[in-house]
Write an enzyme that holds these catalytic residues in place. Structure first.
Site, PDB file in Angstrom:
ATOM      1  N   HIS A 161       0.845  -1.205   0.000  1.00 60.24           N
ATOM      2  CA  HIS A 161       0.000   0.000   0.000  1.00 60.24           C
ATOM      3  C   HIS A 161       0.883   1.260   0.000  1.00 60.24           C
ATOM      4  O   HIS A 161       0.876   2.036   0.969  1.00 60.24           O
ATOM      5  CB  HIS A 161      -0.888  -0.041   1.247  1.00 60.24           C
ATOM      6  CG  HIS A 161      -2.120   0.806   1.158  1.00 60.24           C
ATOM      7  ND1 HIS A 161      -2.082   2.180   1.104  1.00 60.24           N
ATOM      8  CD2 HIS A 161      -3.427   0.481   1.112  1.00 60.24           C
ATOM      9  CE1 HIS A 161      -3.309   2.649   1.049  1.00 60.24           C
ATOM     10  NE2 HIS A 161      -4.148   1.656   1.043  1.00 60.24           N
ATOM     11  N   GLU A 264      -0.456   1.391  -5.695  1.00 59.09           N
ATOM     12  CA  GLU A 264      -0.296   0.170  -4.909  1.00 59.09           C
ATOM     13  C   GLU A 264      -0.291  -1.063  -5.816  1.00 59.09           C
ATOM     14  O   GLU A 264      -1.274  -1.312  -6.528  1.00 59.09           O
ATOM     15  CB  GLU A 264      -1.463   0.080  -3.920  1.00 59.09           C
ATOM     16  CG  GLU A 264      -1.686   1.362  -3.111  1.00 59.09           C
ATOM     17  CD  GLU A 264      -3.074   1.445  -2.529  1.00 59.09           C
ATOM     18  OE1 GLU A 264      -3.700   0.384  -2.310  1.00 59.09           O
ATOM     19  OE2 GLU A 264      -3.546   2.569  -2.282  1.00 59.09           O
TER      20      GLU A 264
HETATM   21  O1  TA6 Z   1      -5.989   1.156  -1.138  1.00 58.13           O
HETATM   22  C1  TA6 Z   1      -7.089   2.004  -1.167  1.00 58.13           C
HETATM   23  C2  TA6 Z   1      -7.944   1.755   0.064  1.00 58.13           C
HETATM   24  O2  TA6 Z   1      -8.520   0.478   0.024  1.00 58.13           O
HETATM   25  C3  TA6 Z   1      -8.992   2.866   0.143  1.00 58.13           C
HETATM   26  O3  TA6 Z   1     -10.276   2.386  -0.159  1.00 58.13           O
HETATM   27  C4  TA6 Z   1      -8.861   3.365   1.586  1.00 58.13           C
HETATM   28  O4  TA6 Z   1      -9.686   2.602   2.442  1.00 58.13           O
HETATM   29  C5  TA6 Z   1      -7.366   3.130   1.820  1.00 58.13           C
HETATM   30  O5  TA6 Z   1      -7.134   1.839   1.250  1.00 58.13           O
HETATM   31  C6  TA6 Z   1      -6.899   3.280   3.228  1.00 58.13           C
HETATM   32  O6  TA6 Z   1      -7.322   2.208   4.002  1.00 58.13           O
HETATM   33  P1  TA6 Z   1      -6.847   2.179   5.561  1.00 58.13           P
HETATM   34  O7  TA6 Z   1      -7.437   0.937   6.120  1.00 58.13           O
HETATM   35  O8  TA6 Z   1      -5.344   2.163   5.561  1.00 58.13           O
HETATM   36  O9  TA6 Z   1      -7.374   3.461   6.154  1.00 58.13           O
END
Ligand code: TA6
Length: 288
Positions: A161, A264
């Site tokens: 991520h 990501e």
């Molecule tokens: O990677 C994108 C995502 O899935 C978004 O939908 C948002 O939820 C982001 O990840 C952040 O997620 P987190 O659980 O780290 O706040």
């Protein structure tokens, strides 16, 4: 290159690097929080990030495993959003190689390590993750191995991520995703733009984005950055929370959405891994 291990209870982290490039990685989540090349920080970590839990570190390169997103994998009850790998301290395995121009370190996570019973009961499999970080010149390679050490198949999805730092997200251009299909807010699209720009909330899952290289122009100080990924990381997510969501996140500054973008690399189709088998994938960030 110099390696400094800083122990501060669950703030344990490692700083490694030479004059040209440096990196900081926390044992918590094996989460890289900083990667600098020639004095420029290329990753984004929120000024409000929790570096020792209980939330995941808001920034750098959180490791998403065994589940991407909030939806439970088929046959499993819902784990925490994006799984548990980013919510536990990994074991520093040591230095795989170290020379003036290249350093490689690795971290280990096994099912027996500190994963709260609740999570183990939901996804109760014997596994081993090995995360290898390689810092060399203007590149940062991160490789994730998933090993099934148990006696039955297990299913997972996984993703790096990656939060990339930008001076002004509205001046950023993302190239390399043209022609790929993506889902956003429950709708299906095909990317028609050679250069993707961001001027609102963006949460796109590009499936089977076979592109091996995604280029981001105008990140910091007008510089570009290239993300390459191994074929196993078939999918790409592009995310920026924008202003309203930024205000709702306690571990994210209200204005910080302007200085970051997540690009990501992941494997978001469930993977079934048989006992004794392993799966691995990597990404390489190149600072230009
Ligand atoms: O990677 C994108 C995502 O899935 C978004 O939908 C948002 O939820 C982001 O990840 C952040 O997620 P987190 O659980 O780290 O706040």
């Amino acid at each position: 290159m110099p390696i400094e291990i800083i122990n501060g209870n669950n703030l344990d982290h490692i700083i490694l690097g030479n004059g040209e490039s440096s990196l900081t990685v926390y044992y918590y989540g094996a989460n890289i929080t900083s990667w600098k090349y020639k004095g420029f920080e290329r990753l984004f970590t929120s000024s409000k990030a929790n570096l020792s839990g209980p939330k995941a570190i808001r920034g750098g390169i959180p490791i998403v495993f065994p589940q991407f997103g909030p939806e439970a994998l088929h046959g499993y009850k819902a784990l925490p959003q994006h799984g548990f790998a980013r919510l536990v301290c990994w074991e520093f395995q040591g230095v795989k190689c170290d020379s003036v121009e290249k350093t490689e370190i690795s971290f280990l996570l096994k099912n027996t390590m500190l994963i709260p019973e609740a999570q183990q009961s939901i996804w109760n499999h014997d596994f081993k993750l090995i995360y290898t970080i390689t810092l060399q010149a203007n590149t940062l390679k991160t490789n994730l191995e998933v090993h099934n050490t148990g006696a039955s198949d297990f299913t997972f999805t996984t993703l790096l991520h990656t939060y990339l730092k930008v001076d002004n997200v509205e001046k950023l251009a993302i190239k390399g995703l043209s022609g790929y299909k993506f889902k956003e807010f429950s709708h299906d699209y095909t990317e028609s733009r050679n250069e993707i720009t961001i001027a609102k909330e963006t949460d796109r899952v590009y499936q089977n984005a076979a592109t091996s290289a995604i280029t981001l122009d105008n990140t910091v100080a007008g510089k570009s950055l290239v993300l390459t990924k191994s074929p196993e990381f078939k999918d790409v997510v592009v995310w920026n929370p924008w202003v309203d969501n930024a205000k709702k996140m306690a571990d994210f500054g209200d204005e910080e959405y302007m200085e970051m973008v997540c690009v990501e690399a992941g494997a978001l189709e469930p993977i079934v891994l048989a006992p004794g088998k392993a799966w691995e994938a990597h990404q390489v960030l190149v600072a230009l």
